[in-house]
Design a protein around this motif. Structure first.
Motif, PDB file in Angstrom:
ATOM      1  N   ALA A  10       0.863  -0.972  -0.172  1.00 31.33           N
ATOM      2  CA  ALA A  10      -0.310  -0.261  -0.146  1.00 31.33           C
ATOM      3  C   ALA A  10       0.542   0.895  -0.175  1.00 31.33           C
ATOM      4  O   ALA A  10       0.853   2.315  -0.904  1.00 31.33           O
ATOM      5  CB  ALA A  10      -1.265   0.010   1.070  1.00 31.33           C
ATOM      6  N   GLU A  11       1.968   0.807   0.361  1.00 30.68           N
ATOM      7  CA  GLU A  11       2.894   2.477   0.221  1.00 30.68           C
ATOM      8  C   GLU A  11       3.409   3.335  -0.330  1.00 30.68           C
ATOM      9  O   GLU A  11       3.832   3.875  -0.980  1.00 30.68           O
ATOM     10  CB  GLU A  11       3.911   2.264   1.921  1.00 30.68           C
ATOM     11  N   GLU A  12       3.982   1.666  -1.447  1.00 35.62           N
ATOM     12  CA  GLU A  12       4.850   1.584  -2.462  1.00 35.62           C
ATOM     13  C   GLU A  12       3.696   2.130  -3.582  1.00 35.62           C
ATOM     14  O   GLU A  12       3.537   3.138  -4.874  1.00 35.62           O
ATOM     15  CB  GLU A  12       5.215   0.529  -2.383  1.00 35.62           C
ATOM     16  N   VAL A  13       2.586   1.819  -3.461  1.00 30.78           N
ATOM     17  CA  VAL A  13       1.229   2.126  -4.095  1.00 30.78           C
ATOM     18  C   VAL A  13       1.041   3.636  -4.185  1.00 30.78           C
ATOM     19  O   VAL A  13       1.561   4.622  -5.110  1.00 30.78           O
ATOM     20  CB  VAL A  13       0.353   1.707  -4.166  1.00 30.78           C
ATOM     21  N   VAL A 104       1.492  -6.914  -8.994  1.00 32.72           N
ATOM     22  CA  VAL A 104       0.735  -7.633  -7.965  1.00 32.72           C
ATOM     23  C   VAL A 104       0.440  -6.742  -6.949  1.00 32.72           C
ATOM     24  O   VAL A 104       1.535  -6.169  -6.454  1.00 32.72           O
ATOM     25  CB  VAL A 104       0.929  -9.252  -7.398  1.00 32.72           C
ATOM     26  N   LEU A 105      -0.539  -6.081  -6.922  1.00 37.53           N
ATOM     27  CA  LEU A 105      -0.054  -4.296  -6.070  1.00 37.53           C
ATOM     28  C   LEU A 105      -1.352  -4.717  -5.237  1.00 37.53           C
ATOM     29  O   LEU A 105      -2.520  -4.869  -5.185  1.00 37.53           O
ATOM     30  CB  LEU A 105      -1.340  -3.085  -7.386  1.00 37.53           C
ATOM     31  N   ASP A 106      -0.636  -3.892  -4.553  1.00 35.81           N
ATOM     32  CA  ASP A 106      -2.065  -3.547  -3.059  1.00 35.81           C
ATOM     33  C   ASP A 106      -3.281  -3.245  -3.572  1.00 35.81           C
ATOM     34  O   ASP A 106      -3.069  -2.332  -4.252  1.00 35.81           O
ATOM     35  CB  ASP A 106      -1.308  -2.535  -1.800  1.00 35.81           C
ATOM     36  N   GLY A 107      -5.025  -4.351  -3.160  1.00 34.34           N
ATOM     37  CA  GLY A 107      -5.912  -3.394  -4.456  1.00 34.34           C
ATOM     38  C   GLY A 107      -6.569  -2.351  -3.108  1.00 34.34           C
ATOM     39  O   GLY A 107      -7.203  -1.827  -3.538  1.00 34.34           O
ATOM     40  N   THR A 108      -6.345  -2.398  -1.798  1.00 36.66           N
ATOM     41  CA  THR A 108      -7.050  -1.301  -1.039  1.00 36.66           C
ATOM     42  C   THR A 108      -6.838   0.139  -1.576  1.00 36.66           C
ATOM     43  O   THR A 108      -7.169   1.357  -1.413  1.00 36.66           O
ATOM     44  CB  THR A 108      -6.916  -1.878   0.448  1.00 36.66           C
ATOM     45  N   ALA A 109      -5.000   0.287  -1.201  1.00 44.56           N
ATOM     46  CA  ALA A 109      -4.398   1.500  -1.903  1.00 44.56           C
ATOM     47  C   ALA A 109      -5.067   1.869  -3.110  1.00 44.56           C
ATOM     48  O   ALA A 109      -5.804   3.010  -3.653  1.00 44.56           O
ATOM     49  CB  ALA A 109      -3.386   1.587  -2.005  1.00 44.56           C
ATOM     50  N   VAL A 110      -4.904   0.869  -4.582  1.00 38.96           N
ATOM     51  CA  VAL A 110      -5.093   1.461  -5.757  1.00 38.96           C
ATOM     52  C   VAL A 110      -6.863   1.841  -5.499  1.00 38.96           C
ATOM     53  O   VAL A 110      -7.571   2.842  -6.784  1.00 38.96           O
ATOM     54  CB  VAL A 110      -5.357   0.267  -6.300  1.00 38.96           C
ATOM     55  N   THR A 111      -7.974   1.364  -5.096  1.00 38.70           N
ATOM     56  CA  THR A 111      -9.450   1.764  -4.702  1.00 38.70           C
ATOM     57  C   THR A 111      -9.254   3.361  -4.443  1.00 38.70           C
ATOM     58  O   THR A 111     -10.420   3.428  -4.394  1.00 38.70           O
ATOM     59  CB  THR A 111     -10.051   0.699  -3.793  1.00 38.70           C
ATOM     60  N   THR A 112      -8.950   2.791  -2.982  1.00 37.92           N
ATOM     61  CA  THR A 112      -8.754   4.320  -2.245  1.00 37.92           C
ATOM     62  C   THR A 112      -8.123   5.621  -3.232  1.00 37.92           C
ATOM     63  O   THR A 112      -9.260   6.345  -3.637  1.00 37.92           O
ATOM     64  CB  THR A 112      -8.522   4.120  -1.010  1.00 37.92           C
ATOM     65  N   LEU A 113      -7.009   5.402  -4.004  1.00 37.75           N
ATOM     66  CA  LEU A 113      -6.766   5.848  -4.721  1.00 37.75           C
ATOM     67  C   LEU A 113      -7.483   6.647  -5.997  1.00 37.75           C
ATOM     68  O   LEU A 113      -7.780   8.283  -6.232  1.00 37.75           O
ATOM     69  CB  LEU A 113      -5.397   6.525  -4.865  1.00 37.75           C
ATOM     70  N   ARG A 114      -8.207   5.784  -6.793  1.00 38.97           N
ATOM     71  CA  ARG A 114      -8.502   6.100  -8.627  1.00 38.97           C
ATOM     72  C   ARG A 114     -10.451   5.829  -7.804  1.00 38.97           C
ATOM     73  O   ARG A 114     -11.319   6.642  -8.353  1.00 38.97           O
ATOM     74  CB  ARG A 114      -9.227   4.644  -8.716  1.00 38.97           C
ATOM     75  N   THR A 115     -10.636   5.836  -6.808  1.00 40.02           N
ATOM     76  CA  THR A 115     -12.682   6.277  -6.070  1.00 40.02           C
ATOM     77  C   THR A 115     -12.329   7.580  -6.376  1.00 40.02           C
ATOM     78  O   THR A 115     -12.860   8.534  -6.781  1.00 40.02           O
ATOM     79  CB  THR A 115     -12.815   5.086  -5.157  1.00 40.02           C
ATOM     80  N   ALA A 313      -0.872   3.297 -14.689  1.00 39.73           N
ATOM     81  CA  ALA A 313       0.000   4.022 -13.825  1.00 39.73           C
ATOM     82  C   ALA A 313       0.870   4.024 -13.342  1.00 39.73           C
ATOM     83  O   ALA A 313       1.861   4.516 -12.732  1.00 39.73           O
ATOM     84  CB  ALA A 313      -0.882   5.524 -13.156  1.00 39.73           C
ATOM     85  N   VAL A 314       0.449   2.925 -11.591  1.00 40.64           N
ATOM     86  CA  VAL A 314       1.414   2.100 -11.528  1.00 40.64           C
ATOM     87  C   VAL A 314       2.864   2.216 -11.680  1.00 40.64           C
ATOM     88  O   VAL A 314       4.026   2.457 -10.776  1.00 40.64           O
ATOM     89  CB  VAL A 314       0.988   1.780 -10.109  1.00 40.64           C
ATOM     90  N   VAL A 315       2.508   0.420 -12.807  1.00 34.17           N
ATOM     91  CA  VAL A 315       3.927   0.510 -13.062  1.00 34.17           C
ATOM     92  C   VAL A 315       3.991   0.916 -14.272  1.00 34.17           C
ATOM     93  O   VAL A 315       5.408   0.573 -14.173  1.00 34.17           O
ATOM     94  CB  VAL A 315       2.379  -0.989 -13.844  1.00 34.17           C
ATOM     95  N   ASP A 316       4.113   2.043 -14.924  1.00 30.05           N
ATOM     96  CA  ASP A 316       4.306   2.585 -15.759  1.00 30.05           C
ATOM     97  C   ASP A 316       4.966   3.829 -14.676  1.00 30.05           C
ATOM     98  O   ASP A 316       6.315   3.694 -15.029  1.00 30.05           O
ATOM     99  CB  ASP A 316       3.888   3.806 -16.624  1.00 30.05           C
ATOM    100  N   ALA A 317       5.270   4.420 -13.677  1.00 27.73           N
ATOM    101  CA  ALA A 317       5.441   4.775 -12.730  1.00 27.73           C
ATOM    102  C   ALA A 317       6.928   4.323 -11.802  1.00 27.73           C
ATOM    103  O   ALA A 317       8.221   4.855 -11.765  1.00 27.73           O
ATOM    104  CB  ALA A 317       4.693   5.420 -11.587  1.00 27.73           C
TER     105      ALA A 317
END
Length: 336
Positions: A10-13, A104-115, A313-317
């Motif tokens: 999550a922190e890395e995302v 493979v990414l922390d989905g909680t962090a992705v969901t929080t940010l994208r929402t 966007a995470v992968v590209d970064a």
């Protein structure tokens, strides 16, 4: 030899995907959807028979040069009592050519940010340009993320926060004030949080309305993210009746999942054709606000395409960061 998958906590995302970049990713997701060039199968959202949790699975593909993305997870409302996120998930990203696992990414962090970022895109497209106050219904992870996101697209000077637990709303207001440098007040009622406020965000998991249409002031824009199931109704029917436009992330998905929208279609207050896709507003095909006094609602139930845009966007970064020379590489050879 194949490149090993990227694993992001999550922190890395959060480090790789700043809020501005998250907002840009969501703008791309919705404009792509409006142009009809993405793969977006129906999502699975299944209430558990064992408790009040919800299982979900999203699969989508944003473009030919980005591979499929899948998110699997669950919503556990009781987690709030233990200080844990209500939504937990994992996101898997596949290579566009081979289908091998890229990340493979922390989905909680992705969901929080994208929402929250998607709500910022909606606010930017729908709210009055001088809207400078935000009313938050909810004090959890999404409420805090929404304050951060809206502050990137509107010049916020003040935030009002309400949630059922006094301690939680006070802590949320203190954190928002410290992070954003704006006035943030914990208020005693939901009505006080939204009365006279130009932008309102409902970030709860409530099955009963926490926002009444009669409380909204002319010109208000409401973004609702908690009505992601047919039996969740953060916003009452009167709010939809007062709205000049009901904007959604995707009409077909909203008609089947967004509680207030499902109810309005069932009662005849709305027809499926009345729902305005956010992406079509972004590319100029549809208009949501015609007059300053219009009340505009936006309902988000979440789309896999949003996860795909954020995940890539995470992968590209991460790839860009790996490609940068290290400080040692930048030193003259004689100094190494």
């Amino acid at each position: 030899m194949s490149t090993p998958p990227l694993f992001c906590s999550a922190e890395e995302v959060a480090t790789l995907l700043g809020m501005d970049e998250a907002i840009a990713s969501q703008r791309r997701a919705f404009t792509t959807l409006a142009h009809g060039t993405a793969d977006l199968p129906p999502k699975v959202m299944h209430p558990s028979r064992f408790d009040d949790s919800v299982m979900f699975c999203y699969v989508s593909r944003l473009s030919a040069d980005t591979g499929a993305v899948a998110k699997f997870g669950g919503v556990h409302p009781a987690n709030r009592l233990h200080g844990l996120p209500s939504v937990n998930a994992v996101v898997v990203v596949l290579d566009p050519g081979t289908g091998t696992v890229v990340a493979v990414l922390d989905g909680t962090a992705v969901t929080t940010l994208r929402t929250a970022a998607a709500s910022a895109v909606a606010v930017d497209a729908l709210a009055l340009s001088d809207a400078d106050e935000l009313g938050l219904l909810g004090s959890g992870t999404q409420a805090l993320a929404h304050a951060r996101a809206v502050a990137r697209v509107r010049p916020l000077r003040a935030v009002r926060v309400w949630s059922p637990t006094g301690k939680h709303r006070v802590l949320a207001a203190e954190r928002i004030a410290a992070e954003l440098g704006v006035r943030a007040d914990a208020v005693d009622s939901a009505r006080e949080a939204v009365n006279g406020v130009p932008v309102v965000a409902t970030c709860t998991l409530s099955r009963e309305p926490v926002l009444r249409g009669r409380w909204l002031s002319p010109g208000a824009t409401v973004v609702g993210v908690g009505s992601f199931e047919p039996d969740r109704h953060e916003v009452d029917a009167h709010a939809l009746q007062r709205a000049a436009a009901v904007v959604v992330d995707d009409p077909q998905t909203a008609a089947g999942h967004a509680g207030p929208v499902v109810a309005a279609i069932g009662s005849g207050d709305l027809g499926p054709g009345d729902l305005v896709p956010l992406g079509q507003v972004l590319i100029g095909q549809r208009t949501a606000r015609s007059f300053e006094q219009d009340i505009v609602l936006y309902f988000s139930v979440g789309l896999g395409l949003q996860d795909a845009a954020a995940a890539w966007a995470v992968v590209d970064a991460a790839r860009a960061a790996d490609a940068r020379p290290s400080p040692a590489d930048e030193r003259p050879a004689a100094a190494r």
